[in-house]
Scaffold this active site. Structure first.
Site, PDB file in Angstrom:
ATOM      1  N   GLU A   7      -4.379 -10.198  14.777  1.00 17.55           N
ATOM      2  CA  GLU A   7      -5.441 -11.143  14.455  1.00 17.55           C
ATOM      3  C   GLU A   7      -5.863 -11.900  15.713  1.00 17.55           C
ATOM      4  OE1 GLU A   7      -6.932 -11.459  11.514  1.00 17.55           O
ATOM      5  OE2 GLU A   7      -5.685  -9.847  10.699  1.00 17.55           O
ATOM      6  N   GLY A  46      -0.899  -3.917  24.630  1.00 17.80           N
ATOM      7  CA  GLY A  46       0.151  -4.839  24.211  1.00 17.80           C
ATOM      8  C   GLY A  46       0.053  -5.259  22.759  1.00 17.80           C
ATOM      9  N   GLY A  47      -0.528  -4.401  21.918  1.00 20.00           N
ATOM     10  CA  GLY A  47      -0.657  -4.714  20.495  1.00 20.00           C
ATOM     11  C   GLY A  47      -1.883  -5.524  20.141  1.00 20.00           C
ATOM     12  N   LYS A  48      -2.668  -5.929  21.146  1.00 20.29           N
ATOM     13  CA  LYS A  48      -3.842  -6.770  20.865  1.00 20.29           C
ATOM     14  C   LYS A  48      -4.879  -6.052  20.007  1.00 20.29           C
ATOM     15  CE  LYS A  48      -3.483  -9.429  25.176  1.00 20.29           C
ATOM     16  NZ  LYS A  48      -4.135  -9.723  26.477  1.00 20.29           N
ATOM     17  N   SER A  96       1.851  -0.806  28.427  1.00 20.18           N
ATOM     18  CA  SER A  96       0.873  -1.391  27.489  1.00 20.18           C
ATOM     19  C   SER A  96      -0.368  -0.519  27.339  1.00 20.18           C
ATOM     20  CB  SER A  96       0.475  -2.809  27.921  1.00 20.18           C
ATOM     21  OG  SER A  96       1.476  -3.731  27.597  1.00 20.18           O
ATOM     22  N   PRO A  97      -0.183   0.783  27.056  1.00 20.88           N
ATOM     23  CA  PRO A  97      -1.357   1.649  26.909  1.00 20.88           C
ATOM     24  C   PRO A  97      -2.211   1.313  25.695  1.00 20.88           C
ATOM     25  CG  PRO A  97       0.639   2.803  26.212  1.00 20.88           C
ATOM     26  CD  PRO A  97       1.079   1.512  26.846  1.00 20.88           C
ATOM     27  N   LEU A  98      -1.645   0.517  24.771  1.00 21.41           N
ATOM     28  CA  LEU A  98      -2.410   0.073  23.598  1.00 21.41           C
ATOM     29  C   LEU A  98      -2.779  -1.399  23.701  1.00 21.41           C
ATOM     30  CD1 LEU A  98      -0.446   1.876  20.730  1.00 21.41           C
ATOM     31  CD2 LEU A  98      -2.422   2.689  22.025  1.00 21.41           C
ATOM     32  N   TYR A 101      15.227  -6.436  30.336  1.00 18.00           N
ATOM     33  CA  TYR A 101      14.839  -6.300  28.931  1.00 18.00           C
ATOM     34  C   TYR A 101      15.937  -6.825  28.006  1.00 18.00           C
ATOM     35  CZ  TYR A 101      10.894  -3.315  30.325  1.00 18.00           C
ATOM     36  OH  TYR A 101       9.734  -2.831  30.879  1.00 18.00           O
ATOM     37  N   PHE A 124      -4.438  -4.520  17.419  1.00 19.79           N
ATOM     38  CA  PHE A 124      -4.103  -4.513  15.998  1.00 19.79           C
ATOM     39  C   PHE A 124      -3.892  -5.914  15.412  1.00 19.79           C
ATOM     40  CE2 PHE A 124      -2.134  -1.001  18.349  1.00 19.79           C
ATOM     41  CZ  PHE A 124      -2.892   0.046  17.867  1.00 19.79           C
TER      42      PHE A 124
END
Length: 302
Positions: free
Chosen positions: A222, A216-218, A212-214, A57, A220
């Site tokens: 565009e 990976g931000g996809k 990535s429980p969400l 990381y 939210f």
């Protein structure tokens, strides 16, 4: 026990939400030492005491930044649980010896990585060490030897894997006792619900960690992908029906599963991290879970 629970029958106690630090450093928010110390303290104040790392990381920088931040914070080592991963060779400025991105799961490499993580995190022991990704060249006996040596030396307390297939995990589990499997799953990534991964975790009596429980931000961002926009719209309809935020619904969906998943958050903001904790205060029904599933897949179950 509070907001902690055991990772497996013979595994460690971790907070039910794990703070993922991948985006805290150079690959994301670029928090300075003070800001990172403050975030660590805020997490612990809210009973989120487990932190998920990987050596790569921030291009091999975030572990050391976190170690400095933890050392300068008011938090003592025995108040937190540190998880890290190794096995990916990532070419970058900090590791010019890597000519190509690859995997290395040899005994020597695993042990060297563990020693480096111990120095970076400024700790005498790692709570849980995971093999980050399976290598096509894995020698399972060699991995087990590395784990045994690190355990005997008191450098690592528990071991697991990340992103393994069910057969790969079973093979390593037959050589050395594992306590978890860290995998990707979300309302946008349903594979582990169907490919036997969660079944295997239940069979082995350990709880999977979910990266990535969400999505990976996809959820939210565009998108110009017509099919994805329709999928997200269907999911939003379900969330609005029950007065959930989309991220709250994503966590509720995961937490409802009988494998008792540990979400690994991806945010560097405490209010966003706490959404995962707050999801434990609610429950959904089986019917609601299948409403979310149907919205995600776009079709009824067979």
């Amino acid at each position: 026990m509070g907001f902690k629970t055991r990772l497996s029958k013979k595994g460690p106690e971790l907070s039910k939400v794990i703070a993922g630090v991948m985006n805290w450093g150079q690959w994301g928010a670029k928090l300075d030492q003070q800001a990172m110390s403050t975030l660590i303290e805020a997490c612990v104040d809210h009973e989120i005491t487990s932190f998920d790392h990987a050596d790569i990381y921030g291009g091999y920088t975030t572990e050391a930044e976190f170690g400095e931040a933890l050392s300068s914070s008011s938090i003592k080592r025995d108040q937190v649980q540190l998880i890290t991963k190794c096995g990916i060779c990532y070419p970058c400025e900090a590791r010019p010896e890597f000519a190509i991105k690859s995997y290395n799961t040899t005994k020597r490499y695993i042990m060297d990585c563990a020693d480096r993580s111990l120095r970076n995190l400024q700790t005498k022991y790692i709570d849980v060490l995971l093999i980050h990704r399976p290598s096509p060249l894995m020698n399972i006996s060699e991995i087990a030897e590395a784990f045994s040596a690190l355990k005997a030396a008191g450098k690592v307390n528990y071991f697991g894997v990340s992103n393994f297939s069910t057969t790969q995990l079973q093979m390593l589990q037959s050589h050395f006792p594992l306590v978890t499997h860290q995998i990707e799953a979300s309302i946008l990534h349903l594979d582990p619900f169907l490919n036997g991964t969660f079944d295997q975790c239940q069979k082995n009596h350990f709880r999977p960690m979910i990266w990535s429980p969400l999505g990976g931000g996809k959820l939210f961002g565009e998108s110009i992908d017509f099919e994805f926009v329709n999928r997200r719209s269907r999911l939003m309809e379900v969330a609005n029906r029950y007065d959930w935020s989309i991220d709250e619904m994503a966590y509720l969906f995961l937490l409802h599963h009988p494998a008792r998943l540990f979400p690994v958050t991806g945010s560097s903001k405490i209010d966003r991290i706490l959404i995962a904790k707050q999801a434990y205060e609610k429950e959904i029904t089986n019917d609601q879970w299948f409403e979310i599933w149907t919205a995600s897949t776009g079709k009824r179950v067979p």
